[in-house]
Design a protein around this motif. Structure first.
Motif, PDB file in Angstrom:
ATOM      1  N   ILE A  15       8.425   3.606   6.744  1.00 18.53           N
ATOM      2  CA  ILE A  15       8.419   5.056   6.518  1.00 18.53           C
ATOM      3  C   ILE A  15       9.628   5.444   5.685  1.00 18.53           C
ATOM      4  O   ILE A  15      10.773   5.150   6.051  1.00 18.53           O
ATOM      5  CB  ILE A  15       8.433   5.829   7.854  1.00 18.53           C
ATOM      6  N   ILE A  16       9.373   6.086   4.549  1.00 20.23           N
ATOM      7  CA  ILE A  16      10.441   6.604   3.698  1.00 20.23           C
ATOM      8  C   ILE A  16      10.432   8.121   3.843  1.00 20.23           C
ATOM      9  O   ILE A  16       9.497   8.799   3.417  1.00 20.23           O
ATOM     10  CB  ILE A  16      10.228   6.212   2.221  1.00 20.23           C
ATOM     11  N   SER A  17      11.456   8.663   4.474  1.00 16.20           N
ATOM     12  CA  SER A  17      11.496  10.100   4.751  1.00 16.20           C
ATOM     13  C   SER A  17      12.921  10.604   4.627  1.00 16.20           C
ATOM     14  O   SER A  17      13.805  10.167   5.365  1.00 16.20           O
ATOM     15  CB  SER A  17      10.949  10.373   6.157  1.00 16.20           C
ATOM     16  N   ILE A  76       3.655   1.372   2.884  1.00 19.31           N
ATOM     17  CA  ILE A  76       4.836   2.194   2.611  1.00 19.31           C
ATOM     18  C   ILE A  76       4.421   3.658   2.683  1.00 19.31           C
ATOM     19  O   ILE A  76       3.699   4.161   1.817  1.00 19.31           O
ATOM     20  CB  ILE A  76       5.436   1.866   1.233  1.00 19.31           C
ATOM     21  N   ILE A  77       4.852   4.325   3.732  1.00 18.90           N
ATOM     22  CA  ILE A  77       4.577   5.748   3.924  1.00 18.90           C
ATOM     23  C   ILE A  77       5.644   6.541   3.185  1.00 18.90           C
ATOM     24  O   ILE A  77       6.838   6.411   3.473  1.00 18.90           O
ATOM     25  CB  ILE A  77       4.587   6.125   5.412  1.00 18.90           C
ATOM     26  N   LEU A  78       5.216   7.377   2.247  1.00 22.51           N
ATOM     27  CA  LEU A  78       6.141   8.157   1.424  1.00 22.51           C
ATOM     28  C   LEU A  78       6.041   9.614   1.841  1.00 22.51           C
ATOM     29  O   LEU A  78       5.221  10.387   1.343  1.00 22.51           O
ATOM     30  CB  LEU A  78       5.784   7.982  -0.056  1.00 22.51           C
ATOM     31  N   ASP A  79       6.872  10.003   2.798  1.00 22.09           N
ATOM     32  CA  ASP A  79       6.844  11.375   3.301  1.00 22.09           C
ATOM     33  C   ASP A  79       7.527  12.306   2.315  1.00 22.09           C
ATOM     34  O   ASP A  79       8.677  12.086   1.929  1.00 22.09           O
ATOM     35  CB  ASP A  79       7.536  11.444   4.666  1.00 22.09           C
ATOM     36  N   ILE A  91       0.853  -1.185   0.000  1.00 16.94           N
ATOM     37  CA  ILE A  91       0.000   0.000   0.000  1.00 16.94           C
ATOM     38  C   ILE A  91       0.889   1.235   0.000  1.00 16.94           C
ATOM     39  O   ILE A  91       1.717   1.416   0.895  1.00 16.94           O
ATOM     40  CB  ILE A  91      -0.924   0.013   1.231  1.00 16.94           C
ATOM     41  N   LEU A  92       0.703   2.083  -1.004  1.00 16.75           N
ATOM     42  CA  LEU A  92       1.499   3.306  -1.110  1.00 16.75           C
ATOM     43  C   LEU A  92       0.682   4.469  -0.574  1.00 16.75           C
ATOM     44  O   LEU A  92      -0.388   4.793  -1.093  1.00 16.75           O
ATOM     45  CB  LEU A  92       1.882   3.570  -2.562  1.00 16.75           C
ATOM     46  N   LEU A  93       1.207   5.114   0.469  1.00 17.80           N
ATOM     47  CA  LEU A  93       0.510   6.229   1.091  1.00 17.80           C
ATOM     48  C   LEU A  93       1.454   7.428   1.161  1.00 17.80           C
ATOM     49  O   LEU A  93       2.280   7.527   2.062  1.00 17.80           O
ATOM     50  CB  LEU A  93       0.015   5.853   2.489  1.00 17.80           C
TER      51      LEU A  93
END
Length: 307
Positions: free
Chosen positions: A64-66, A40-43, A11-13
C-alpha cells in the motif's frame, strides 16, 4: 541471507474512496490461478476506509502506497511503474473484477509472443445503480493492425485489462499534465508508432459502469480530442485530424441525446450476439462470493459494439 525471488507481474491498482468495491476487486486478484504477482495499491488521498480495508487483508504480496495527498491518476500510475518489481505490469481498477484465469492467459500470451508490448482482453461491462441491471461486451478488436486501424476514433483496449512489459511502461509513461478520463487513450496513441498491441479474445475482466454522467463523458471526450489533435498535428496527419473532429461531433450529439433520454436508430448500439452463459454464471459466482446480494439474469444480455 535469503534470496527472495521477484514477482513476475506487478499489478497497479489506484484507488480514491473505493470503500464499497475495493475488497472484491482485491479478492478477485488473490483468487487468480496465476499467483506470481505483487499488488501495488496506489492510494490517491482517500478520505474513507479504503486503506483500512486493504490493510485488513492478510496477504504479504499487497503493498500500500499512501501519503494522504491527491495527485491524480496519471501521477499515481507513474509512481507505480517506478516501484514495480515484475517483468510485466498489469492494470486493475478498484471497482472491477478479474476472472480467475486473467493473469494466467495474458502472461502465457506475452511469454510466447515477445514481439507484443501490451495486451488487453475482451471485457464485459456491467451496469451498476444500486443493483446489477444488464451486461454487455465492450468494443473489441484483436490484432495490432485492427486495433490501430482507426486511431481518430479510439484504440479499443480497456485500460484496467492491460498487461504489458515493464520496459514499455517505463519508456511510454502516462502523460503529465494528466489527460483527465482519457489518459489511457492518449498513451496508446502517443506510443503507437513504436509499439505492438494485442487484445486477447477471451473475456477476462468485468468492468463496472455507473449511471451515465454527461459532464464526465464530455470531459473525457474533450481530453481525448485535444490529445488527438496535438498528436496528429505533430505527425502531420491532417486527414486524421478532420476525421477525429467529425467523430467527436457525432459523439457529443449522442451524449446530449442520451442525457435527454432520446434515442434514434442511427445511434443505437447494434447487438451482435449473446454473452456466453458460462461467463454470466462465472460473474454471478464472483459477485455472490464477494458479498453482493444482486444477481444477473441471462435475459437481455447482448454483445454490443459502441459508436
Amino acid at each position: 541471507m535469503e534470496n527472495k525471488q521477484l514477482p513476475r507481474v506487478s499489478i497497479l491498482l489506484p484507488i480514491f474512496n473505493g470503500v464499497s468495491t475495493i475488497k472484491s476487486a482485491v479478492q478477485s486478484i488473490i483468487d487468480q490461478e496465476y499467483q506470481d504477482w505483487e499488488l501495488i495499491i496506489l492510494d490517491d488521498g482517500s478520505t474513507d476506509e479504503s486503506v483500512r480495508i486493504i490493510e485488513s487483508i492478510p496477504d504479504s504480496r499487497i503493498k500500500i502506497i499512501s501519503d494522504g495527498l491527491h495527485k491524480g491518476l496519471a501521477t499515481r500510475l507513474n509512481e507505480g511503474i517506478d516501484l514495480a518489481l515484475g517483468t510485466y505490469i498489469a492494470r486493475m481498477d478498484a471497482d472491477d473484477l478479474c476472472f480467475p484465469n486473467r493473469l494466467d492467459k495474458q502472461v502465457l500470451f506475452l511469454d510466447s509472443h515477445p514481439e507484443i508490448d501490451l495486451t488487453a482482453c475482451k471485457t464485459l461491462a456491467f451496469n451498476w445503480d444500486g443493483a446489477l441491471e444488464s451486461i454487455r461486451l465492450l468494443p473489441y478488436h484483436q490484432t495490432h493492425n485492427e486495433l490501430i486501424a482507426r486511431p481518430w476514433r479510439s484504440i479499443y483496449m480497456p485500460h484496467p485489462s492491460w498487461l504489458g512489459k515493464v520496459a514499455w511502461f517505463r519508456q511510454h509513461r502516462y502523460g503529465i499534465p494528466e489527460v483527465l478520463r482519457a489518459e489511457d487513450q492518449e498513451l496508446l496513441l502517443r506510443a503507437m508508432p513504436e509499439s505492438r498491441y494485442y487484445c486477447l479474445p477471451e473475456i477476462l475482466l468485468a468492468y463496472r459502469q455507473g449511471t451515465f454522467n454527461l459532464q464526465k463523458s464530455l470531459l473525457a471526450r474533450k481530453g481525448l480530442y485535444l490529445s488527438q489533435m496535438r498528436i496528429f498535428h505533430s505527425r502531420q496527419e491532417w486527414i486524421f485530424m478532420a476525421k477525429s473532429s467529425w467523430i467527436m461531433l457525432q459523439k457529443m450529439i449522442f451524449d446530449y441525446l442520451r442525457a435527454l433520454s432520446i434515442s434514434i436508430s442511427l445511434l443505437k448500439n447494434k447487438s451482435s450476439g449473446e454473452v456466453p452463459s458460462l461467463v454470466i454464471d462465472q460473474l454471478n459466482a464472483m459477485i455472490n462470493k464477494y458479498g453482493s446480494p444482486y444477481m444477473l439474469s441471462s435475459k437481455n444480455i447482448k454483445d454490443k459494439s459502441l459508436k
